[in-house]
Structures are given as structure tokens and as C-alpha cells.
Design a protein around this motif. Structure first.
Motif, PDB file in Angstrom:
ATOM      1  N   THR A 136      15.064  47.958  74.033  1.00 40.41           N
ATOM      2  CA  THR A 136      15.177  47.547  72.621  1.00 40.41           C
ATOM      3  C   THR A 136      15.992  46.260  72.541  1.00 40.41           C
ATOM      4  N   CYS A 137      15.489  45.298  71.764  1.00 36.51           N
ATOM      5  CA  CYS A 137      16.230  44.049  71.579  1.00 36.51           C
ATOM      6  C   CYS A 137      16.738  43.957  70.147  1.00 36.51           C
ATOM      7  N   LEU A 138      18.054  43.779  70.013  1.00 35.59           N
ATOM      8  CA  LEU A 138      18.664  43.623  68.690  1.00 35.59           C
ATOM      9  C   LEU A 138      19.053  42.158  68.527  1.00 35.59           C
ATOM     10  N   TRP A 139      18.790  41.594  67.352  1.00 31.00           N
ATOM     11  CA  TRP A 139      19.159  40.196  67.084  1.00 31.00           C
ATOM     12  C   TRP A 139      19.801  40.098  65.724  1.00 31.00           C
ATOM     13  N   GLU A 140      20.368  38.949  65.419  1.00 28.25           N
ATOM     14  CA  GLU A 140      21.279  38.672  64.298  1.00 28.25           C
ATOM     15  C   GLU A 140      22.678  39.170  64.692  1.00 28.25           C
ATOM     16  N   SER A 141      23.563  38.196  64.913  1.00 31.97           N
ATOM     17  CA  SER A 141      24.883  38.502  65.466  1.00 31.97           C
ATOM     18  C   SER A 141      25.641  39.573  64.686  1.00 31.97           C
ATOM     19  N   ASN A 142      25.622  39.487  63.357  1.00 28.81           N
ATOM     20  CA  ASN A 142      26.421  40.454  62.598  1.00 28.81           C
ATOM     21  C   ASN A 142      25.796  41.847  62.617  1.00 28.81           C
ATOM     22  N   ALA A 143      24.472  41.921  62.720  1.00 26.33           N
ATOM     23  CA  ALA A 143      23.813  43.227  62.873  1.00 26.33           C
ATOM     24  C   ALA A 143      24.217  43.828  64.221  1.00 26.33           C
ATOM     25  N   ILE A 144      24.261  42.988  65.247  1.00 32.76           N
ATOM     26  CA  ILE A 144      24.667  43.463  66.581  1.00 32.76           C
ATOM     27  C   ILE A 144      26.111  43.988  66.537  1.00 32.76           C
ATOM     28  N   LEU A 145      26.986  43.277  65.815  1.00 28.98           N
ATOM     29  CA  LEU A 145      28.379  43.734  65.690  1.00 28.98           C
ATOM     30  C   LEU A 145      28.431  45.132  65.067  1.00 28.98           C
ATOM     31  N   ASN A 146      27.619  45.352  64.028  1.00 26.09           N
ATOM     32  CA  ASN A 146      27.605  46.670  63.368  1.00 26.09           C
ATOM     33  C   ASN A 146      27.125  47.755  64.322  1.00 26.09           C
ATOM     34  N   PHE A 147      26.133  47.425  65.141  1.00 30.14           N
ATOM     35  CA  PHE A 147      25.630  48.393  66.118  1.00 30.14           C
ATOM     36  C   PHE A 147      26.728  48.740  67.125  1.00 30.14           C
ATOM     37  N   LEU A 148      27.350  47.709  67.681  1.00 29.10           N
ATOM     38  CA  LEU A 148      28.346  47.944  68.741  1.00 29.10           C
ATOM     39  C   LEU A 148      29.600  48.644  68.209  1.00 29.10           C
ATOM     40  N   ALA A 149      30.011  48.290  66.989  1.00 28.43           N
ATOM     41  CA  ALA A 149      31.277  48.816  66.458  1.00 28.43           C
ATOM     42  C   ALA A 149      31.138  50.216  65.860  1.00 28.43           C
ATOM     43  N   ASP A 150      29.912  50.679  65.716  1.00 32.61           N
ATOM     44  CA  ASP A 150      29.697  51.982  65.070  1.00 32.61           C
ATOM     45  C   ASP A 150      30.570  53.066  65.729  1.00 32.61           C
ATOM     46  N   GLY A 151      31.341  53.773  64.902  1.00 32.55           N
ATOM     47  CA  GLY A 151      32.179  54.858  65.414  1.00 32.55           C
ATOM     48  C   GLY A 151      33.499  54.382  66.016  1.00 32.55           C
ATOM     49  N   SER A 152      33.763  53.080  66.003  1.00 32.90           N
ATOM     50  CA  SER A 152      35.013  52.570  66.598  1.00 32.90           C
ATOM     51  C   SER A 152      35.999  52.171  65.504  1.00 32.90           C
ATOM     52  N   GLU A 153      37.212  51.813  65.928  1.00 31.68           N
ATOM     53  CA  GLU A 153      38.267  51.389  64.985  1.00 31.68           C
ATOM     54  C   GLU A 153      37.906  50.061  64.291  1.00 31.68           C
ATOM     55  N   PHE A 154      36.892  49.349  64.810  1.00 32.96           N
ATOM     56  CA  PHE A 154      36.553  48.031  64.255  1.00 32.96           C
ATOM     57  C   PHE A 154      35.586  48.105  63.077  1.00 32.96           C
ATOM     58  N   LEU A 155      35.133  49.320  62.737  1.00 31.97           N
ATOM     59  CA  LEU A 155      34.233  49.479  61.587  1.00 31.97           C
ATOM     60  C   LEU A 155      34.653  50.710  60.792  1.00 31.97           C
ATOM     61  N   PRO A 156      35.324  50.505  59.648  1.00 35.88           N
ATOM     62  CA  PRO A 156      35.791  51.649  58.873  1.00 35.88           C
ATOM     63  C   PRO A 156      34.632  52.492  58.368  1.00 35.88           C
ATOM     64  N   SER A 157      34.866  53.798  58.254  1.00 32.94           N
ATOM     65  CA  SER A 157      33.786  54.687  57.786  1.00 32.94           C
ATOM     66  C   SER A 157      33.856  54.870  56.260  1.00 32.94           C
ATOM     67  N   GLU A 158      35.010  54.626  55.667  1.00 35.83           N
ATOM     68  CA  GLU A 158      35.165  54.795  54.215  1.00 35.83           C
ATOM     69  C   GLU A 158      34.230  53.778  53.518  1.00 35.83           C
ATOM     70  N   PRO A 159      33.352  54.262  52.594  1.00 31.35           N
ATOM     71  CA  PRO A 159      32.300  53.401  52.048  1.00 31.35           C
ATOM     72  C   PRO A 159      32.771  52.083  51.428  1.00 31.35           C
ATOM     73  N   ARG A 160      33.900  52.095  50.704  1.00 31.80           N
ATOM     74  CA  ARG A 160      34.330  50.827  50.081  1.00 31.80           C
ATOM     75  C   ARG A 160      34.766  49.822  51.136  1.00 31.80           C
ATOM     76  N   LEU A 161      35.523  50.307  52.133  1.00 34.58           N
ATOM     77  CA  LEU A 161      35.984  49.397  53.191  1.00 34.58           C
ATOM     78  C   LEU A 161      34.803  48.891  54.016  1.00 34.58           C
ATOM     79  N   ARG A 162      33.867  49.811  54.284  1.00 34.67           N
ATOM     80  CA  ARG A 162      32.691  49.434  55.079  1.00 34.67           C
ATOM     81  C   ARG A 162      31.867  48.369  54.332  1.00 34.67           C
ATOM     82  N   THR A 163      31.789  48.528  53.012  1.00 36.69           N
ATOM     83  CA  THR A 163      31.048  47.543  52.213  1.00 36.69           C
ATOM     84  C   THR A 163      31.788  46.204  52.193  1.00 36.69           C
TER      85      THR A 163
END
Ligand SMILES: N[C@@H](CCC(=O)N[C@@H](CS)C(=O)NCC(=O)O)C(=O)O
Length: 200
Positions: A62-89
Motif C-alpha cells: 500500500t502506498c500512502l501519499w500527502e505528507s500530513n495524511a502520512i503523519l496522521n497514519f503514523l501517529a495514530d495511537g501515539s502521544e503525537f495525536l490526541p484522541s479527544e475530538p476537539r484537540l484532534r480537530t
């Protein structure tokens, strides 16, 4: 193991490299020369039909492109992406801001100056990039006067997205002299124990 197709001098590619280092994930870097047109080859277009780097290739192909989309994929579940909806937005808000109001000016000014050596034909465009880029830097300055990171107290992928081109803005002709909060944030981001530099 992840494969990253990229150019070390590209801020968009650096976002992916920095994220992988912060997460301690191993990866293989496949250098792509945009000036030689390598993003337009048939083989590359099969990975990203839009013909741009970075591309993150997963083990299953699978190839993922668009840098910020890739960041969201990699950071999922980590301290670098908050799960709380307002912060995530708010993370997404800064990433969309980066792509629409910051990167098209701060990164393009750098491309014209660093990669192309300021050709006569692009001088007007460079001046326009400076004006609009400074407008984006002012928006960041306002936020960073209030909070240590773009989304509050926590270093997130919003910071990675905006750090990539802001910390090398001088290579596009910008001065950060009038942006003390941005300069302090650059130092804060770079002081993370797993930080890696663009060319390091
Ligand atoms: N919105 C894209 C922009 C990617 C982009 O503009 N990549 C540049 C290098 S920084 C590129 O591949 N340029 C080559 C081309 O357009 O042919 C992202 O964030 O990944």
C-alpha cells in the motif's frame, strides 16, 4: 519495514522522516530527484498518481501519499495525536492551514531561492510568497505566544507539519526576527530527545 520515497531537502519529506524518528520506527529511504523528473516516471506514478513525494510504502505494498495524511497514519495511537475530538480537530486545523496558507508560500519561496537560484521569471512570485508567508507566520506567532505548542501543551503532528518549512524559512528569504514565539517553539521542537535534523 516502511519505505519512504523522498528528498532529504524537502520539508514535506522531512515531516515523515522526523515522525519516524520520534516514534523510533525503522524505515528504508529511497531517494527521489524531483529536478530530474523522477516523480513523473511510470513506476513512480503507480505509487502516487499525483507525481509528488513523499510516499510511504507499507509492507503489503500500500502506498500512502500527502505528507500530513502520512503523519496522521503514523501517529495514530501515539502521544503525537490526541484522541479527544476537539484537540484532534485542532491538529487537523493546523495541518490544513499548513497546506493552504503556509506551505504554498514558505516552501515555494524556498524552492525558488534554494533549488532554482532565483530565476528572473519568478521574482514577482517570490515577493508574493514572502508577503503571504509572513501573514502565515503571524498567525503562528499569535498562537505560540499563548501555548508552547500549536495545540496546547502537547507536541503533536500539527507541530511537525509546520516545523518542517518554518525552521528553514530563512532559505526562502524570510527573517524570523519579528517572531520570538516562533523562534522559541523551533528550539522547543528541536530539543526533543529523539529529534533528527533535516539533513542529519
Ligand atoms: N501536498 C503535498 C505536496 C508534496 C509536494 O509538493 N512535493 C514536492 C516536493 S516537496 C514534489 O514532489 N514535487 C515534484 C513535482 O511536483 O513534480 C504533500 O504535503 O505531500
Amino acid at each position: 519495514m516502511f519505505k519512504v520515497y523522498g528528498d532529504y531537502r524537502s520539508g514535506n519529506c522531512y515531516k515523515v522522516k522526523l515522525m519516524l524518528h520520534l516514534l523510533g520506527k525503522p524505515y528504508e529511504w529511497v531517494p527521489i530527484d524531483i529536478l530530474k523528473g523522477e516523480t513523473q516516471s511510470e513506476a513512480f506514478l503507480a505509487k502516487n498518481p499525483n507525481g509528488k513525494i513523499p510516499v510511504l510504502e507499507l509492507e503489503d505494498g500500500t502506498c500512502l501519499w500527502e505528507s500530513n495524511a502520512i503523519l496522521n497514519f503514523l501517529a495514530d495511537g501515539s502521544e503525537f495525536l490526541p484522541s479527544e475530538p476537539r484537540l484532534r480537530t485542532q491538529v487537523l486545523q493546523w495541518q490544513f492551514f499548513e497546506q493552504y496558507s503556509h506551505e504554498p508560500y514558505v516552501a515555494v519561496a524556498r524552492f525558488i531561492q534554494l533549488y532554482q537560484g532565483m530565476p528572473e521569471a519568478r521574482l514577482d512570485e517570490h515577493a508574493r510568497c514572502l508577503a503571504l508567508g509572513y501573514k502565515a507566520l503571524k498567525v503562528m506567532e499569535k498562537q505560540l505566544q499563548r501555548t508552547p505548542y500549536l495545540v496546547g501543551e502537547q507536541y503533536s503532528i500539527a507541530d511537525i507539519a509546520l516545523y518542517a518549512y518554518t525552521h528553514v524559512a530563512d532559505e526562502g528569504g524570510f527573517s524570523l526576527e519579528a517572531f520570538p514565539a516562533v523562534r522559541a517553539w523551533i528550539e522547543r521542537v528541536a530539543s526533543h530527545p529523539r529529534h533528527v535534523t533535516m539533513l542529519g
